[in-house]
Write a protein that holds these residues in place. Structure first.
Motif, PDB file in Angstrom:
ATOM      1  N   PRO A  19       3.118   4.661  -5.618  1.00 46.81           N
ATOM      2  CA  PRO A  19       4.462   5.175  -5.346  1.00 46.81           C
ATOM      3  C   PRO A  19       4.816   4.886  -3.885  1.00 46.81           C
ATOM      4  CG  PRO A  19       2.894   6.951  -5.202  1.00 46.81           C
ATOM      5  CD  PRO A  19       2.104   5.728  -5.601  1.00 46.81           C
ATOM      6  N   PRO A  20       6.054   5.095  -3.474  1.00 51.82           N
ATOM      7  CA  PRO A  20       6.395   4.942  -2.054  1.00 51.82           C
ATOM      8  C   PRO A  20       5.514   5.856  -1.197  1.00 51.82           C
ATOM      9  CG  PRO A  20       8.380   5.120  -3.382  1.00 51.82           C
ATOM     10  CD  PRO A  20       7.237   5.431  -4.302  1.00 51.82           C
ATOM     11  N   ILE A  21       5.055   5.336  -0.081  1.00 48.49           N
ATOM     12  CA  ILE A  21       4.129   6.054   0.788  1.00 48.49           C
ATOM     13  C   ILE A  21       4.829   6.528   2.049  1.00 48.49           C
ATOM     14  CG2 ILE A  21       2.112   5.772   2.297  1.00 48.49           C
ATOM     15  CD1 ILE A  21       0.967   3.844   0.230  1.00 48.49           C
ATOM     16  N   THR A  22       4.608   7.791   2.395  1.00 46.04           N
ATOM     17  CA  THR A  22       4.960   8.321   3.698  1.00 46.04           C
ATOM     18  C   THR A  22       3.665   8.544   4.460  1.00 46.04           C
ATOM     19  OG1 THR A  22       6.993   9.425   2.984  1.00 46.04           O
ATOM     20  CG2 THR A  22       5.959  10.258   4.970  1.00 46.04           C
ATOM     21  N   LEU A  23       3.500   7.856   5.576  1.00 52.03           N
ATOM     22  CA  LEU A  23       2.345   8.058   6.441  1.00 52.03           C
ATOM     23  C   LEU A  23       2.676   9.159   7.442  1.00 52.03           C
ATOM     24  CD1 LEU A  23       1.428   4.332   7.215  1.00 52.03           C
ATOM     25  CD2 LEU A  23       0.205   5.873   5.668  1.00 52.03           C
ATOM     26  N   ILE A  46      -7.091   2.809   1.746  1.00 54.56           N
ATOM     27  CA  ILE A  46      -5.870   3.264   1.062  1.00 54.56           C
ATOM     28  C   ILE A  46      -5.552   2.340  -0.108  1.00 54.56           C
ATOM     29  CG2 ILE A  46      -3.393   3.675   1.322  1.00 54.56           C
ATOM     30  CD1 ILE A  46      -3.990   4.389   4.279  1.00 54.56           C
ATOM     31  N   ASP A  47      -5.742   1.034   0.078  1.00 58.69           N
ATOM     32  CA  ASP A  47      -5.501   0.085  -1.008  1.00 58.69           C
ATOM     33  C   ASP A  47      -6.389   0.389  -2.213  1.00 58.69           C
ATOM     34  OD1 ASP A  47      -3.423  -1.585  -0.157  1.00 58.69           O
ATOM     35  OD2 ASP A  47      -4.759  -2.891   0.975  1.00 58.69           O
ATOM     36  N   ARG A  48      -7.626   0.758  -1.961  1.00 55.75           N
ATOM     37  CA  ARG A  48      -8.545   1.059  -3.065  1.00 55.75           C
ATOM     38  C   ARG A  48      -8.216   2.393  -3.725  1.00 55.75           C
ATOM     39  NH1 ARG A  48     -13.455  -1.989  -2.975  1.00 55.75           N
ATOM     40  NH2 ARG A  48     -13.541  -3.426  -1.220  1.00 55.75           N
ATOM     41  N   THR A  49      -7.747   3.331  -2.939  1.00 55.02           N
ATOM     42  CA  THR A  49      -7.439   4.659  -3.468  1.00 55.02           C
ATOM     43  C   THR A  49      -6.094   4.687  -4.182  1.00 55.02           C
ATOM     44  OG1 THR A  49      -8.671   5.604  -1.611  1.00 55.02           O
ATOM     45  CG2 THR A  49      -7.276   7.103  -2.855  1.00 55.02           C
ATOM     46  N   LEU A  50      -5.138   3.916  -3.665  1.00 57.63           N
ATOM     47  CA  LEU A  50      -3.807   3.815  -4.253  1.00 57.63           C
ATOM     48  C   LEU A  50      -3.529   2.342  -4.563  1.00 57.63           C
ATOM     49  CD1 LEU A  50      -1.818   6.088  -1.741  1.00 57.63           C
ATOM     50  CD2 LEU A  50      -2.652   6.741  -4.013  1.00 57.63           C
ATOM     51  N   PRO A  51      -4.028   1.841  -5.685  1.00 55.55           N
ATOM     52  CA  PRO A  51      -3.837   0.416  -5.998  1.00 55.55           C
ATOM     53  C   PRO A  51      -2.364   0.026  -5.940  1.00 55.55           C
ATOM     54  CG  PRO A  51      -5.341   1.444  -7.555  1.00 55.55           C
ATOM     55  CD  PRO A  51      -4.754   2.551  -6.739  1.00 55.55           C
ATOM     56  N   PRO A  52      -2.043  -1.116  -5.334  1.00 53.18           N
ATOM     57  CA  PRO A  52      -0.636  -1.514  -5.196  1.00 53.18           C
ATOM     58  C   PRO A  52       0.134  -1.527  -6.504  1.00 53.18           C
ATOM     59  CG  PRO A  52      -2.030  -2.886  -3.812  1.00 53.18           C
ATOM     60  CD  PRO A  52      -2.956  -2.041  -4.635  1.00 53.18           C
ATOM     61  N   GLY A  97       4.076  -1.033   0.621  1.00 55.00           N
ATOM     62  CA  GLY A  97       4.647   0.145  -0.023  1.00 55.00           C
ATOM     63  C   GLY A  97       4.954   1.314   0.890  1.00 55.00           C
ATOM     64  N   VAL A  98       4.839   1.134   2.217  1.00 54.35           N
ATOM     65  CA  VAL A  98       5.157   2.235   3.127  1.00 54.35           C
ATOM     66  C   VAL A  98       6.673   2.390   3.214  1.00 54.35           C
ATOM     67  CG1 VAL A  98       5.022   3.097   5.493  1.00 54.35           C
ATOM     68  CG2 VAL A  98       3.048   1.954   4.457  1.00 54.35           C
ATOM     69  N   ASP A  99       7.133   3.605   2.950  1.00 49.88           N
ATOM     70  CA  ASP A  99       8.558   3.918   2.937  1.00 49.88           C
ATOM     71  C   ASP A  99       8.995   4.552   4.256  1.00 49.88           C
ATOM     72  OD1 ASP A  99      11.119   4.366   1.426  1.00 49.88           O
ATOM     73  OD2 ASP A  99      10.616   6.452   1.844  1.00 49.88           O
ATOM     74  N   GLN A 100       8.112   5.387   4.851  1.00 53.49           N
ATOM     75  CA  GLN A 100       8.443   5.998   6.122  1.00 53.49           C
ATOM     76  C   GLN A 100       7.173   6.421   6.853  1.00 53.49           C
ATOM     77  OE1 GLN A 100      10.727   9.630   5.955  1.00 53.49           O
ATOM     78  NE2 GLN A 100       9.754  10.314   4.088  1.00 53.49           N
ATOM     79  N   VAL A 101       7.335   6.620   8.170  1.00 48.55           N
ATOM     80  CA  VAL A 101       6.251   7.075   9.027  1.00 48.55           C
ATOM     81  C   VAL A 101       6.742   8.310   9.772  1.00 48.55           C
ATOM     82  CG1 VAL A 101       4.756   6.525  10.976  1.00 48.55           C
ATOM     83  CG2 VAL A 101       5.355   4.733   9.336  1.00 48.55           C
ATOM     84  N   ILE A 102       5.920   9.360   9.757  1.00 49.64           N
ATOM     85  CA  ILE A 102       6.220  10.571  10.514  1.00 49.64           C
ATOM     86  C   ILE A 102       5.035  10.830  11.440  1.00 49.64           C
ATOM     87  CG2 ILE A 102       6.629  13.063  10.423  1.00 49.64           C
ATOM     88  CD1 ILE A 102       7.860  12.627   7.653  1.00 49.64           C
ATOM     89  N   THR A 103       5.306  10.943  12.740  1.00 47.22           N
ATOM     90  CA  THR A 103       4.235  11.265  13.675  1.00 47.22           C
ATOM     91  C   THR A 103       4.503  12.614  14.324  1.00 47.22           C
ATOM     92  OG1 THR A 103       5.181  10.238  15.677  1.00 47.22           O
ATOM     93  CG2 THR A 103       3.974   8.796  14.156  1.00 47.22           C
ATOM     94  N   VAL A 104       3.422  13.303  14.667  1.00 51.42           N
ATOM     95  CA  VAL A 104       3.482  14.633  15.284  1.00 51.42           C
ATOM     96  C   VAL A 104       2.663  14.603  16.574  1.00 51.42           C
ATOM     97  CG1 VAL A 104       2.955  17.076  14.994  1.00 51.42           C
ATOM     98  CG2 VAL A 104       3.681  15.722  13.008  1.00 51.42           C
TER      99      VAL A 104
END
Length: 267
Positions: free
Chosen positions: A144-148, A134-140, A167-174
């Motif tokens: 933008p803010p990340i929702t996992l 993820i760091d390589r795909t979305l350089p810090p 940079g993680v802003d929120q986590v949503i699990t299902v």
């Protein structure tokens, strides 16, 4: 003991993940992680001048098929029914799908071994490689803010990645098995000795919002099986959806179910 290790969730799929992604205009690439390669799907950037949301939703898939039978480990754990990918295809936000090491065509790559999709499936080696991808795909510097957003075992990884990724802003699990010890004990499986258990980790920074969705008919991960996780994450929001089980009816109702919680917060 190996014969009692848990499997995963899989059903028939009418299209391969690549065909499904391509038919919805997603781009495909491969990102290096830490010692492994990761398949990435993403929606191309919006045209210049378009008002683009500030955040990005990063989707993490379930465990797939770690075991062929209770006595034989799978040679390739890739899910036949990539439910997280199908959720992502219904999400209008900027999106990124990050596959695990050794999944989606990489099962026989250097370093891959069955332990990585069985007892070590949520272990440090997996988590660190996904953070690196993820760091390589979305350089810090450009992030933008990340929702996992993680489905089933992908929700376990979302929690473990969140505390290690900037940079993680929120986590949503299902339908996530957020207490892996309670989950394995419930099914009579051997515990995942090489994995990290979110229910035994320190709570996330309260500035990272959490939404955990479950179905009241889920027999794979019964709602009571995450009670210990709930106790150590008092700042999280939990929603139990009537009539839903482990697979039904998340796709049909996505992204309405998370509602406003799915939207990145303004910064």
């Amino acid at each position: 003991m190996l014969s009692l290790l848990p499997g995963g969730c899989a059903t028939d799929l009418d299209q391969s993940a690549d065909a499904l992604a391509a038919s919805h205009g997603l781009t495909r690439e491969v990102a290096p992680g830490r010692g492994f390669n990761h398949l990435i799907y993403r929606r191309p950037a919006l045209p210049a001048g378009t008002d683009e949301p500030r955040g990005i939703h990063v989707y993490l898939e379930g465990d797939g098929r770690p075991w062929e039978t209770r006595h034989r480990m799978a040679s390739d754990p890739t899910p036949k029914n990539p439910l997280a990918l199908k959720l992502m295809l219904r999400d209008p936000a900027p999106v990124l799908y990050v596959a695990r090491p050794c999944y989606q065509g990489f099962a026989h790559a250097e370093g891959c071994r069955p332990a990585l999709w069985t007892r070590d499936r949520y272990g440090p080696e997996i988590v660190q490689s996904m953070v690196s991808a993820i760091d390589r795909t979305l350089p810090p510097s450009e992030r933008p803010p990340i929702t996992l957003i993680g489905y089933s075992g992908g929700g376990v990884l979302a929690m473990l990645i969140a505390e290690r990724l900037e940079g993680v802003d929120q986590v949503i699990t299902v339908a996530a098995n957020l207490d892996i010890d309670a989950w394995t004990d419930h099914h009579g499986y051997s515990r995942l000795t090489g994995s990290l258990n979110p229910a035994r980790q320190v709570p996330l920074d309260p500035r990272i919002r959490q939404l955990h969705l479950s179905g009241d008919r889920d027999r794979e991960v019964p709602p009571w099986a995450i009670e210990r996780f709930r106790a150590v994450n008092p700042d999280a929001t939990f929603k139990n959806i009537s009539g839903f089980d482990h697979r039904c009816c998340w796709i049909a109702q996505w992204p309405r179910i998370p509602g406003e919680a799915l939207l990145p917060s303004p910064r």
